[in-house]
Design an enzyme around this catalytic site. Structure first.
Site, mmCIF file in Angstrom:
data_model
loop_
_atom_site.group_PDB
_atom_site.id
_atom_site.type_symbol
_atom_site.label_atom_id
_atom_site.label_comp_id
_atom_site.label_asym_id
_atom_site.label_seq_id
_atom_site.Cartn_x
_atom_site.Cartn_y
_atom_site.Cartn_z
ATOM 1 N N GLY A 145 0.747 -1.085 -0.009
ATOM 2 C CA GLY A 145 0.203 -0.031 0.030
ATOM 3 C C GLY A 145 1.181 1.333 -0.126
ATOM 4 O O GLY A 145 1.983 1.128 0.581
ATOM 5 N N CYS A 146 0.331 2.233 -0.369
ATOM 6 C CA CYS A 146 1.034 3.468 -0.479
ATOM 7 C C CYS A 146 1.554 4.568 0.837
ATOM 8 O O CYS A 146 2.544 4.228 1.091
ATOM 9 C CB CYS A 146 0.176 4.840 -1.276
ATOM 10 S SG CYS A 146 -0.899 4.610 -1.407
ATOM 11 N N TYR A 147 0.406 3.955 2.076
ATOM 12 C CA TYR A 147 0.831 4.312 3.199
ATOM 13 C C TYR A 147 1.963 3.690 3.772
ATOM 14 O O TYR A 147 3.489 4.138 4.604
ATOM 15 C CB TYR A 147 -0.187 4.802 4.335
ATOM 16 C CG TYR A 147 -1.067 5.642 3.775
ATOM 17 C CD1 TYR A 147 -0.390 7.322 3.736
ATOM 18 C CD2 TYR A 147 -2.992 5.428 3.914
ATOM 19 C CE1 TYR A 147 -1.495 8.109 3.746
ATOM 20 C CE2 TYR A 147 -3.114 6.429 3.277
ATOM 21 C CZ TYR A 147 -2.968 7.669 3.347
ATOM 22 O OH TYR A 147 -4.018 9.086 2.794
#
EC number: 1.2.1.38
Length: 343
Positions: A145-147
């Site tokens: 995921g980006c986070y």
């Protein structure tokens, strides 16, 4: 070496970014480009910035259309990738930009996503300890995921070197609106977003929390507890993560900085900035680079690490292409030699 690649979910932000990068990849021929509700449309109507691919017609996202390629990128909503991936040939390299195959803990998946766990694939963040080797020759890859990408890059060196305590980790991430996807939502229209910031998923409710805890726990060799709060900010793309953790007794700033330098000095895409220079999201926009800085708060005994990435590039599509390159034995940086955009 030339490889044929299919991209699903091509009408969305993540799929469009995968295509943008693949269009400049020296070893790639782009085959099927698929979408679901937008099948039959010209790509240029939905991704007008992809000029060289604008005349391509989107096909339906089916196993038949995706089969017959060396690599398939799945840029689909969570829950949609697993069913398709299970039907693709075993020898095809399948790279899932969704969440379906990231988590190792089935109970955590069921709690946060509300469906049956589809299994765990090698994790596509090469800069983590051991992950580059795990990706070599892999035919199934889960894109982070980006986070989690920004959070894990920020804190992993400290946990991998036993410099940080595991029970008091606080992470706050500010993200542009593209992280929420392309579907129309009232809270994402211009009148709501411009001139405003708002947190969401507060109190441990965000689905990326168990993924961050998983990655940091793997680095530490013991469970790490994380308080994670994402914040929506009025920009189209980019993440700025501020991650803090208590340091171990007697750990010095020099030891902390050396651990981060040792982890990233030889990495092509992750950079510890010179002391006194702090990350900005603008400096990495459109690139596969991550930039970070750290400080030591002696008053509280905490390390503070800030990390900036482009959520669509290093946080999604760039990480996916980088992982593909490693899996196939290509130059890891192929198709990714893009600098940030200024001003």
């Amino acid at each position: 070496m030339t490889i044929s690649v299919a991209v699903s979910g091509a009408s969305g932000y993540a799929g469009g970014e995968v295509l943008r990068l693949l269009a400049g990849h020296p070893n790639v021929t782009i085959g099927a480009i698929t979408a679901h509700s937008n099948a039959g449309s010209r790509l240029g109507e939905l991704q007008p910035h992809l000029h060289g691919l604008a005349s391509r017609i989107l096909e339906d996202t089916t196993v038949e259309n995706l089969s017959g390629h060396d690599v398939v990128f799945l840029a689909l909503p969570h829950g949609a990738s697993a069913e398709i991936a299970a039907q693709l040939p075993e020898g095809t390299v399948v790279i899932d930009a969704g969440a379906d195959h990231r988590l190792q803990d089935a109970a955590a998946w069921e709690r946060f996503y509300g469906s049956a766990h589809a299994g765990t694939w090698p994790y596509g963040l090469p800069e983590l300890p051991g992950q580059r080797e795990a990706l070599k020759g892999a035919t199934r890859i889960a894109v982070p995921g980006c986070y989690p990408t920004s959070a894990l890059l920020a804190l992993t060196p400290g946990f991998a070197n036993n410099l940080l305590l595991t029970d008091d980790v606080v992470i706050v991430s500010a993200s542009g609106t593209s992280g929420a996807g392309k579907a129309a939502k009232v809270n994402l229209i211009g009148a709501e977003v411009m001139g405003s910031m708002s947190p969401y998923g507060v109190g441990g409710g965000h689905r990326h929390t168990p993924e961050i805890e998983q990655g940091l726990s793997n680095a530490a060799g013991e469970p790490v507890t994380v308080s994670f709060t994402p914040t929506l900010v009025p920009m189209s793309r980019g993440i700025l993560t501020t991650a803090t953790a208590k340091v171990g007794h007697g750990v010095s700033y020099a030891e902390l900085r050396q651990a981060w330098a040792d982890a990233y000095d030889d990495e092509p895409f992750v950079h510890l900035l010179p002391e006194g220079q702090w990350p900005t999201t603008k400096s990495v926009q459109g690139s596969n680079h991550a930039v970070m800085q750290l400080a030591f708060d002696a008053h509280t005994g905490r390390v503070i690490v800030t990390c900036a990435i482009d959520n669509l590039t290093k946080g999604t599509a760039g990480g996916a292409v980088q992982s593909m390159n490693i899996a196939l034995g290509l130059d890891e940086t192929a198709g990714l030699n893009l600098q940030g955009v200024a001003p």
